[in-house]
Enzyme design. Structure first.
Site, PDB file in Angstrom:
ATOM      1  N   CYS A   1       0.793  -1.232   0.000  1.00  0.00           N
ATOM      2  CA  CYS A   1       0.000   0.000   0.000  1.00  0.00           C
ATOM      3  C   CYS A   1       0.824   1.281   0.000  1.00  0.00           C
ATOM      4  O   CYS A   1       0.469   2.239  -0.685  1.00  0.00           O
ATOM      5  CB  CYS A   1      -0.987   0.000   1.160  1.00  0.00           C
ATOM      6  SG  CYS A   1      -0.261   0.043   2.820  1.00  0.00           S
TER       7      CYS A   1
ATOM      8  N   HIS B   1      -2.524   0.613   7.452  1.00  0.00           N
ATOM      9  CA  HIS B   1      -2.866   0.675   6.035  1.00  0.00           C
ATOM     10  C   HIS B   1      -2.947   2.127   5.584  1.00  0.00           C
ATOM     11  O   HIS B   1      -3.587   2.958   6.238  1.00  0.00           O
ATOM     12  CB  HIS B   1      -4.196  -0.028   5.762  1.00  0.00           C
ATOM     13  CG  HIS B   1      -4.597   0.005   4.328  1.00  0.00           C
ATOM     14  ND1 HIS B   1      -3.757  -0.394   3.312  1.00  0.00           N
ATOM     15  CD2 HIS B   1      -5.737   0.432   3.720  1.00  0.00           C
ATOM     16  CE1 HIS B   1      -4.369  -0.242   2.146  1.00  0.00           C
ATOM     17  NE2 HIS B   1      -5.567   0.255   2.374  1.00  0.00           N
TER      18      HIS B   1
ATOM     19  N   ASP C   1      -7.876   4.029  -3.322  1.00  0.00           N
ATOM     20  CA  ASP C   1      -6.964   3.069  -2.710  1.00  0.00           C
ATOM     21  C   ASP C   1      -6.528   2.047  -3.756  1.00  0.00           C
ATOM     22  O   ASP C   1      -7.340   1.254  -4.229  1.00  0.00           O
ATOM     23  CB  ASP C   1      -7.668   2.376  -1.544  1.00  0.00           C
ATOM     24  CG  ASP C   1      -6.741   1.479  -0.738  1.00  0.00           C
ATOM     25  OD1 ASP C   1      -5.543   1.402  -1.084  1.00  0.00           O
ATOM     26  OD2 ASP C   1      -7.219   0.866   0.238  1.00  0.00           O
TER      27      ASP C   1
END
Length: 274
Positions: free
Chosen positions: A73, A110, A125
């Site tokens: 991420c 995250h 995302d």
């Protein structure tokens, strides 16, 4: 903020296969996020191989753009943030708490993006792996969108915490993906989170292979040597991957191409199982 002015935008667009017009509007946001996710796989191979995960833009471009690799991420969303900033979007970071691993309270590790378009915030995302959205999600409580075979929705909890949820289209039960507050995060915060995720023994990404790929109808997840396919109609397939099949599978299913040296090292350190 995201070093967008230093991004090789042409190289990035070639990498993700995007050749359309670029404007800071919702249509462009959708097409760029979709193309990025389709082209750049989610993976943690550098962590498994014992290499540091660098988050400066030059390192991310070298790996994800010119090197043809993927990332997790912090890398994915830092690169996407730089591209969106360069196009003219207003981009902010957020830190989210993963809720997909049972009832355990996990740390905020995250990294996600909030992109404002015409005064409206959108959750963007590119780095939640197989379960994540493939297009922007309107960031308002009660919002629901359908993306291929999956629905995504936003709920609000105490203290203004927002929760991204998902369900298979046509079903009733929602499942939490992650929760986050309105606090703005910056690239330096991603560096701190990345250090924990890439080094701490409690991190999901240390000591195991993780490769994932979301899609509109089919989603894939490889954890060590177990491959899971979520297919149209709600079916699921699980299969073990033999050591001799691993490298070809990473290439075929995830678009991850490794050097001979990295491939040999990966096969050596990955548990062979029974």
């Amino acid at each position: 903020m995201w070093s967008g002015e230093r991004l090789d935008l042409a190289g990035y667009l070639e990498r993700i296969g995007h050749d359309g017009e670029l404007r800071p509007d919702l249509a462009t946001l959708r097409t760029v996020q979709r193309a990025h996710i389709a082209a750049v796989p989610f993976e943690n191979l550098d962590v498994l191989l014992g290499r540091p995960v660098e988050l400066d833009l030059a390192s991310i471009e070298g790996k994800l753009v010119r090197g043809g690799r993927g990332g997790y991420c912090y890398e994915q969303n830092s690169l996407l943030a730089a591209a969106l900033e360069r196009i003219g979007f207003e981009v902010a970071g957020r830190g989210a708490r993963n809720r997909t691993r049972g009832d355990a309270l996990l740390p905020v590790t995250h990294a996600v993006l909030v992109v404002t378009v015409d005064g409206e915030p959108w959750l963007v995302d590119a780095g939640f792996g197989a379960n994540g959205p493939t297009e922007p999600v309107p960031l308002r409580p009660g919002a629901e969108v359908t993306q291929g075979e999956w629905d995504f929705g936003v709920a609000e909890e105490d203290e203004g915490v927002l929760v991204l949820r998902t369900r298979r289209t046509g079903t009733e039960q929602w499942r939490d993906l992650y929760a986050f507050a309105a606090q703005r995060l910056y690239p330096v915060d991603f560096v701190l989170m990345n250090h924990w995720s890439s080094t701490h023994p409690s991190s999901f990404f240390t000591g195991r292979l993780v490769a994932m790929r979301p899609g509109s109808s089919r989603r894939l997840a490889l954890v060590d040597r177990e491959l899971v396919r979520w297919l149209p109609g709600g079916s699921e397939e699980r299969s073990a991957v033999a050591p001799g099949e691993l490298i070809a599978l990473l290439d075929r299913e995830f678009g991850i191409r490794l050097s001979d040296r990295d491939a040999a090292e990966l096969v050596r350190i990955l548990p062979a199982g029974d």
